[in-house]
Enzyme design. Structure first.
Site, PDB file in Angstrom:
ATOM      1  N   HIS A 485       0.810  -1.211   0.000  1.00 48.16           N
ATOM      2  CA  HIS A 485       0.000   0.000   0.000  1.00 48.16           C
ATOM      3  C   HIS A 485       0.847   1.267   0.000  1.00 48.16           C
ATOM      4  O   HIS A 485       0.356   2.354  -0.332  1.00 48.16           O
ATOM      5  CB  HIS A 485      -0.947   0.005   1.206  1.00 48.16           C
ATOM      6  N   ASP A 489      -1.691   2.363  -4.576  1.00 48.47           N
ATOM      7  CA  ASP A 489      -2.972   2.718  -3.987  1.00 48.47           C
ATOM      8  C   ASP A 489      -4.051   1.766  -4.495  1.00 48.47           C
ATOM      9  O   ASP A 489      -3.892   1.117  -5.544  1.00 48.47           O
ATOM     10  CB  ASP A 489      -3.345   4.156  -4.339  1.00 48.47           C
TER      11      ASP A 489
END
Length: 512
Positions: A485, A489
């Site tokens: 992450h 995204d």
């Protein structure tokens, strides 16, 4: 006699180096004899005589086991990195060495030692090489040379089991193998630890019969274990005093000791407390180097990388039809069959080219986005999990990808992969569907990459037809993308999966 004179008198290579005689002797002798000068202050001399390293054709060092107080003397080294570059550590130079065919920039300590008061002739200490960036220790699989054998440049001395594969360690200079420190099957040898001794002259072999390398004196002395108080040693805070103002008197101590012994005799013994109710049979299986490293890297990945997972179902009817057509052409031309996994690798590579944010790696200061697409392919073997790399997978045809995967998988099963064949990947594909029938799973990211695709099996499902009230069968395959992450995204991960699904469901676009 100065150290420089000692060097000239002992080394054949120095005597036979006519180009050396034309160098500035004053600088050379000053470099050797002024051992108290810091390495940084010798930078000018070192640069001035960098070409001498080439004339020597060997590494020179003052070995601790031979030179005693001369162990701090500086050394000349030969480096196989770029243009004879040399790195200096703790006042000593460490040289790069190539030990396996196709392996470059592998660090090893190779030292030329000059005997002083030790009685040993000039010799070389061969250290355990560093054959991959993650390697900290290695095993000796087997020696192909035995003590007393003559060795020549390019000949294989032994096979070293690294954290990824078993590779060949080659000899770099002529001489004789005088002593093998770590024999066949030796385990957990630290990188740089001496594994063998070579000498220039055959008559010197016998002098190393009982040779043992001295341990490094850099480590701190082991602290003695702290003593633990026995039951008889009195803790005053545990004694209730009966003397004036609550002070402790002799009677209080005697009573406390007596009560302690009474309690001790009543307590069960440690052996009784630890004895199992019933014995359990088991076998301890030693961990291989690759399993240790895999465990360490996967643990680090799960602990330091914020994983999240995206799953999508893809219809593979058109993909299987295209594969059948391509394989009929392959058979006619004598080529190897193309697998579903080959098509998955191609689709993943093209999706990375379309969504390059997923072809990236995290650092604390920046996100590194790679311009080439190199796909690691997970391969399970009896020795552990390997991830050989298919380079430039986005540019290769399906036939070339299929050939690469089959050859690399075979090498992985034979434990003969070279570092160049498993390092440098930018994304990983792991398929448990085709071989094992696993419907869906989540894979752990292979650092420093930012994504890995877990491929499940294809299964037939009933889906609505084109006409209301009608149904038809279709084959669907579940894939799960694990994302870092910090780099990818959620929307970017979804965009990549959309591109991947488009290639799988319309495979003819991969051929454009």
């Amino acid at each position: 006699m100065t150290f420089a004179s000692h060097v000239f008198r002992h080394s054949k290579q120095l005597k036979n180096a006519p180009g050396l005689l034309r160098q500035d002797h004053a600088v050379l002798v000053r470099w050797f004899t002024h051992s108290t000068r810091s390495v940084t202050s010798k930078g000018d001399d070192m640069l001035k005589h960098r070409q001498i390293s080439n004339v020597f054709g060997e590494s020179v060092c003052a070995c601790k086991s031979c030179s005693g107080s001369m162990s701090s003397a500086p050394v000349f080294t030969r480096s196989y990195r770029a243009v004879n570059s040399t790195k200096v550590q703790n006042g000593h130079a460490a040289s790069g060495m190539v030990f396996s065919r196709g392996i470059t920039c592998s660090d090893v300590q190779l030292k030329r030692s000059f005997a002083t008061n030790s009685g040993l002739p000039p010799h070389q200490e061969l250290g355990m090489p560093s054959l991959s960036p993650t390697m900290t220790e290695g095993n000796i699989a087997r020696w192909l040379k035995k003590e007393g054998d003559q060795v020549s440049p390019g000949e294989v001395l032994c096979e070293v089991e690294t954290d990824k594969a078993t590779v060949e360690m080659e000899c770099m200079e002529e001489g004789y193998l005088a002593k093998i420190i770590h024999g066949d099957g030796a385990k957990e040898i630290k990188v740089g630890e001496v594994i063998a001794i070579t000498v220039e002259d055959k008559e010197d072999i016998e002098k190393f019969k009982d040779y043992k390398p001295q341990a490094s004196d850099g480590g701190a002395q082991q602290a003695p274990p702290e003593s633990t108080p026995t039951k008889e040693e009195v803790s005053l805070s545990s004694i209730k005093g009966t003397g004036p103002d609550g002070s402790i008197v002799k009677a209080d101590i005697e009573e406390y000791l007596a009560s302690g012994k009474k309690d001790l005799s009543a307590a069960p013994s440690k052996a009784d407390a630890k004895a199992p109710v019933s014995a359990i049979n088991y076998t301890d299986i030693p961990n291989s180097q690759i399993r240790k490293v895999t465990a360490s890297r996967l643990l680090m990945s799960k602990q330091t990388i914020p994983h999240y997972y995206l799953t999508v179902d893809t219809c593979v009817d058109k993909l299987t039809k295209l594969r059948a057509e391509l394989n009929s052409l392959q058979e006619a031309s004598g080529g190897k069959k193309i697998s579903i996994n080959d098509l998955v690798i191609k689709a993943a590579a093209l999706a990375l080219r379309k969504v390059p944010q997923c072809n990236s790696s995290w650092t604390n200061d920046y996100i590194r986005q790679f311009h080439e697409v190199h796909i690691n392919v997970a391969v399970q073997t009896d020795n552990g999990l390997f991830v050989p790399v298919v380079r430039d997978a986005d540019k290769k045809g399906l036939s070339a990808i299929s050939e690469d995967v089959k050859n690399l998988a075979q090498k992985a099963r034979e434990n003969s992969l070279k570092p160049a064949e498993y390092e440098g990947g930018t994304f990983t594909v792991s398929n448990l569907g085709g071989p094992f029938g696993i419907k869906q799973f989540c894979a752990i990211i292979n650092p420093p990459q930012a994504g890995i695709l877990a491929v499940g099996s294809a299964e037939k499902r009933v889906i609505p037809g084109s006409v209301a009230g009608e149904f038809q069968f279709a084959s669907y395959m579940s894939v799960t993308l694990s994302c870092d992450h910090r780099v990818i995204d959620g929307a970017i991960g979804a965009e990549w999966l959309k591109a991947f699904k488009g290639y799988i469901e319309n495979p003819e676009t991969m051929l454009l």
